[in-house]
Design a protein around this motif. Structure first.
Motif, PDB file in Angstrom:
ATOM      1  N   ILE A 252       8.749 -63.900 -34.435  1.00  0.00           N
ATOM      2  CA  ILE A 252       8.112 -62.586 -34.426  1.00  0.00           C
ATOM      3  C   ILE A 252       6.870 -62.581 -35.306  1.00  0.00           C
ATOM      4  N   ALA A 253       6.956 -63.194 -36.494  1.00  0.00           N
ATOM      5  CA  ALA A 253       5.799 -63.256 -37.397  1.00  0.00           C
ATOM      6  C   ALA A 253       4.647 -64.032 -36.760  1.00  0.00           C
ATOM      7  N   ALA A 254       4.954 -65.116 -36.089  1.00  0.00           N
ATOM      8  CA  ALA A 254       3.908 -65.912 -35.437  1.00  0.00           C
ATOM      9  C   ALA A 254       3.245 -65.124 -34.315  1.00  0.00           C
ATOM     10  N   ARG A 255       4.031 -64.351 -33.565  1.00  0.00           N
ATOM     11  CA  ARG A 255       3.449 -63.546 -32.487  1.00  0.00           C
ATOM     12  C   ARG A 255       2.550 -62.443 -33.034  1.00  0.00           C
ATOM     13  N   LYS A 256       2.977 -61.807 -34.128  1.00  0.00           N
ATOM     14  CA  LYS A 256       2.148 -60.771 -34.732  1.00  0.00           C
ATOM     15  C   LYS A 256       0.835 -61.350 -35.233  1.00  0.00           C
ATOM     16  N   ALA A 257       0.904 -62.536 -35.878  1.00  0.00           N
ATOM     17  CA  ALA A 257      -0.323 -63.159 -36.376  1.00  0.00           C
ATOM     18  C   ALA A 257      -1.254 -63.512 -35.237  1.00  0.00           C
ATOM     19  N   ALA A 258      -0.701 -64.037 -34.142  1.00  0.00           N
ATOM     20  CA  ALA A 258      -1.550 -64.381 -32.990  1.00  0.00           C
ATOM     21  C   ALA A 258      -2.159 -63.128 -32.376  1.00  0.00           C
ATOM     22  N   LEU A 259      -1.403 -62.029 -32.324  1.00  0.00           N
ATOM     23  CA  LEU A 259      -1.928 -60.771 -31.779  1.00  0.00           C
ATOM     24  C   LEU A 259      -3.039 -60.212 -32.642  1.00  0.00           C
ATOM     25  N   GLU A 260      -2.892 -60.273 -33.960  1.00  0.00           N
ATOM     26  CA  GLU A 260      -3.930 -59.793 -34.866  1.00  0.00           C
ATOM     27  C   GLU A 260      -5.210 -60.603 -34.741  1.00  0.00           C
ATOM     28  N   GLU A 261      -5.073 -61.933 -34.575  1.00  0.00           N
ATOM     29  CA  GLU A 261      -6.247 -62.776 -34.394  1.00  0.00           C
ATOM     30  C   GLU A 261      -6.958 -62.445 -33.090  1.00  0.00           C
ATOM     31  N   THR A 262      -6.176 -62.160 -32.067  1.00  0.00           N
ATOM     32  CA  THR A 262      -6.781 -61.818 -30.770  1.00  0.00           C
ATOM     33  C   THR A 262      -7.530 -60.495 -30.842  1.00  0.00           C
ATOM     34  N   GLU A 263      -6.947 -59.516 -31.515  1.00  0.00           N
ATOM     35  CA  GLU A 263      -7.613 -58.212 -31.639  1.00  0.00           C
ATOM     36  C   GLU A 263      -8.844 -58.295 -32.518  1.00  0.00           C
ATOM     37  N   ALA A 264      -8.784 -59.164 -33.544  1.00  0.00           N
ATOM     38  CA  ALA A 264      -9.939 -59.311 -34.426  1.00  0.00           C
ATOM     39  C   ALA A 264     -11.075 -60.030 -33.712  1.00  0.00           C
TER      40      ALA A 264
END
Length: 264
Positions: A252-264
């Motif tokens: 879950i933490a890895a998915r959140k980090a990947a999502l934040e990078e995509t939005e940024a």
């Protein structure tokens, strides 16, 4: 001044011109006609053969690959797994023969159980070592493992040799861990631990001792071995639950980090 008459000269020049024209015509048309039927025909034939060969080559490769994949199902690892599956009904017949308490039949049942457990140790190792892993093996191997162990436990409890709560704890743990693996498989795979392997070995020894008609101190020893198997079953089961929780949190933490990078 002597010379060639004009008519003769004209004739010779015309003849020479005609000869050159015919020579040029033959040099232009002759080779093309000669090479046309032969050269172009052979090239067309070669091209046609090449096209046919090119069209058949991928099909042949697919057919060959399919044949290899089909044949790979019948490798030594899968054959050992199939043997364990076949031994399950044979074990039940031997275990329950003559009321289920005849020492001779119980010894034969123990032999079938022992063969199944021994093949369990080798088929996975062979599949990984010699690249014999197949989809059939991935599905059938765990089914065969749980089938022979579960059948033995149920038979022993049905005959009154083993308390039902022991069978319930062991089978409940196996079923729960299997479901847990499927739940967290999106985040990763829970690896088999040394404790899990020790648990399997201890369970096999304990159940094997209960299958045999033992008396005296051996009957007492098998109780302690089964107690150790139950403890390892519970402890390793809790460890798998812990690993599943950690694996899920990391995923879950890895998915959140990947999502934040995509939005940024």
């Amino acid at each position: 001044m002597t010379g060639v008459p004009a008519s003769a000269a004209g004739g010779s020049s015309q003849a020479g011109a005609a000869g050159k024209a015919s020579a040029m015509g033959s040099s232009r048309t002759g080779p093309s006609k000669a090479s046309g039927p032969k050269g172009s025909g052979s090239k067309a034939g070669d091209a046609e053969n090449g096209v046919q060969g090119g069209a058949k080559s991928p099909r042949g490769a697919k057919i060959t690959a399919a044949a290899v994949n089909q044949a790979s199902v019948w490798n030594i690892a899968n054959l050992l797994t199939m043997l364990r599956l076949v031994l399950v009904p044979a074990f039940v017949a031997l275990m329950l023969a003559d009321g289920g308490y005849d020492p001779a039949w119980r010894s034969l049942a123990w032999a079938a159980f022992a063969i199944a457990m021994i093949t369990d140790l080798f088929d996975g190792h062979l599949a990984r070592t010699y690249n014999l892993v197949t989809d059939f093996g991935k599905i059938a191997d765990p089914i065969a493992d749980k089938a022979i162990m579960g059948t033995a436990l149920i038979c022993l409890s049905a005959l009154g040799d083993l308390p039902w709560w022991v069978t319930g704890v062991i089978l409940g743990r196996e079923l729960g861990i299997t479901v847990l693996r499927f739940i967290v498989i999106r985040y990763g795979v829970i690896p088999a631990s040394r404790g899990g392997k020790l648990k399997t070995l201890t369970q096999g020894v304990a159940v094997g001792m209960y299958i045999l008609a033992l008396t005296g101190w051996l009957a007492t020893l098998r109780w302690w071995v089964m107690a150790a198997a139950v403890v390892l079953t519970v402890v390793t089961g809790l460890d798998y639950v812990r690993q599943a929780i950690v694996l899920r949190r990391q995923g879950i933490a890895a998915r959140k980090a990947a999502l934040e990078e995509t939005e940024a």
